[in-house]
Design a protein around this motif. Structure first.
Motif, PDB file in Angstrom:
ATOM      1  N   PRO A  34      -5.569  -1.538  -7.414  1.00 32.30           N
ATOM      2  CA  PRO A  34      -6.226  -0.238  -7.596  1.00 32.30           C
ATOM      3  C   PRO A  34      -5.199   0.864  -7.806  1.00 32.30           C
ATOM      4  O   PRO A  34      -4.029   0.733  -7.419  1.00 32.30           O
ATOM      5  CB  PRO A  34      -6.979  -0.049  -6.278  1.00 32.30           C
ATOM      6  N   CYS A  60      -0.555  -1.687  -5.292  1.00 34.89           N
ATOM      7  CA  CYS A  60      -1.356  -0.744  -6.068  1.00 34.89           C
ATOM      8  C   CYS A  60      -0.591  -0.296  -7.304  1.00 34.89           C
ATOM      9  O   CYS A  60       0.626  -0.479  -7.418  1.00 34.89           O
ATOM     10  CB  CYS A  60      -1.673   0.510  -5.242  1.00 34.89           C
ATOM     11  N   LEU A 129     -11.967   7.327  -6.190  1.00 34.64           N
ATOM     12  CA  LEU A 129     -12.432   6.190  -5.405  1.00 34.64           C
ATOM     13  C   LEU A 129     -12.433   6.516  -3.919  1.00 34.64           C
ATOM     14  O   LEU A 129     -13.132   5.877  -3.136  1.00 34.64           O
ATOM     15  CB  LEU A 129     -11.528   4.977  -5.657  1.00 34.64           C
ATOM     16  N   TRP A 296      -7.270  -1.089   0.660  1.00 31.12           N
ATOM     17  CA  TRP A 296      -7.718  -2.474   0.559  1.00 31.12           C
ATOM     18  C   TRP A 296      -9.171  -2.619   1.004  1.00 31.12           C
ATOM     19  O   TRP A 296      -9.959  -3.327   0.385  1.00 31.12           O
ATOM     20  CB  TRP A 296      -6.798  -3.353   1.401  1.00 31.12           C
ATOM     21  N   THR A 299     -11.467  -1.634  -1.651  1.00 30.91           N
ATOM     22  CA  THR A 299     -11.285  -2.328  -2.915  1.00 30.91           C
ATOM     23  C   THR A 299     -11.808  -3.746  -2.827  1.00 30.91           C
ATOM     24  O   THR A 299     -12.331  -4.301  -3.809  1.00 30.91           O
ATOM     25  CB  THR A 299      -9.783  -2.378  -3.281  1.00 30.91           C
TER      26      THR A 299
END
Length: 301
Positions: A34, A60, A129, A296, A299
């Motif tokens: 991500p 990431c 996000l 995490w 995600t």
């Protein structure tokens, strides 16, 4: 998922992105996972995340950006070429996500950088996000905050702002601040681990201060007493939000910050015991794993 590494590795050379005709400096590391965008505080730059970029970049696609007016980014004239507001910086971060990152991202800020990430996420919810705020600015000199004080306590800050609005006085004031010994003294107030205030950190803060326009931008921001407050932005977030706070922050009191844990959009409020205003730089071995786990968790599904 393993988060074994704790020591930063050497960073790559900074990159440049053009935004509204102005060059913007940024750093990036990591090619999978991500995206996460790191946003510095007032007077800082992407270098303030030098201990975080390599570690977050292991899992990431990590980016750290210099807000316009700071670091190695352009410093256009305030009020003439650009307005230095949280709306402006928020749009810069949102456009960066679209044009450089290419995907929505987890936004992580420190100090005023937190308000920038909140503003970006509120105005452009599709790019965020999640938002992680590290010791955000409470904006205690904001007009609305001052209006709540007794009349005899309202005059100090506005009077100083008027004095600094004088170009000669303002420039002299900035010149006195922009000295290594003064910067070191200020940082030793903000940090609770004096060993973290290194010559490298002083250089990161000092170098942009000699750029043309740096003084004007500094003084313009000292007069910026309007715009959003964190209590305006946090409730409007449409994405997960966490707050990390150094309990020994001398500028943004922990006792006031704790009230933000009550806002429904805040998933977690994490006290960082014994740390000051910039925990990501002061204690990256504490902050990096918190951010890695949070990213995490949001995600992995």
């Amino acid at each position: 998922m393993s988060f074994a590494s704790t020591e930063p590795k050497s960073s790559n050379q900074a990159k440049t992105w053009t935004w509204k005709g102005f060059p913007i400096s940024y750093q990036t590391q990591g090619k999978t996972g991500p995206a996460v965008v790191l946003v510095h505080g007032f007077g800082a730059s992407w270098g303030h995340w030098r201990k975080n970029i390599p570690i977050l970049g292991e899992t990431c696609r990590c980016y750290a950006i210099d807000l316009i007016g700071f670091g190695a980014s352009a410093k256009p004239t305030p009020g003439v070429e650009i307005e230095y507001t949280f709306e402006t910086w928020g749009q810069q971060v949102a456009d960066f996500c679209r044009e450089v990152v290419g995907t929505p991202a987890f936004l992580v800020g420190n100090s005023i950088g937190c308000l920038v990430t909140m503003q970006a996420a509120v105005d452009n919810p599709e790019i965020a996000l999640g938002v992680a705020s590290i010791n955000f600015s409470l904006r205690l000199l904001h007009d609305r905050k001052l209006a709540q004080l007794p009349w005899y306590r309202r005059w100090g800050a506005p009077m100083m702002q008027r004095i600094l609005a004088n170009k000669l006085i303002g420039n002299l004031f900035f010149q006195q601040l922009a000295k290594p010994k003064v910067v070191r003294k200020i940082l030793l107030q903000a940090y609770r681990r004096p060993e973290a205030v290194t010559d490298e950190l002083i250089e990161i803060i000092m170098k942009p201060a000699f750029d043309v326009g740096a003084a004007e931008i500094f003084l313009a921001f000292t007069r910026y007493s309007s715009g959003p407050l964190p209590e305006d932005l946090l409730p409007k977030l449409a994405c997960p939000a966490i707050i990390l706070w150094g309990t020994e922050d001398p500028w943004e009191p922990f006792t006031l910050a704790q009230e933000f844990a009550k806002i429904p959009t805040v998933e977690k409020f994490i006290p960082l015991e014994g740390l000051g205003h910039c925990p990501q730089d002061e204690a990256p071995e504490i902050v990096n794993p918190i951010l890695q786990v949070w990213i995490w968790q949001h995600t992995s599904g």
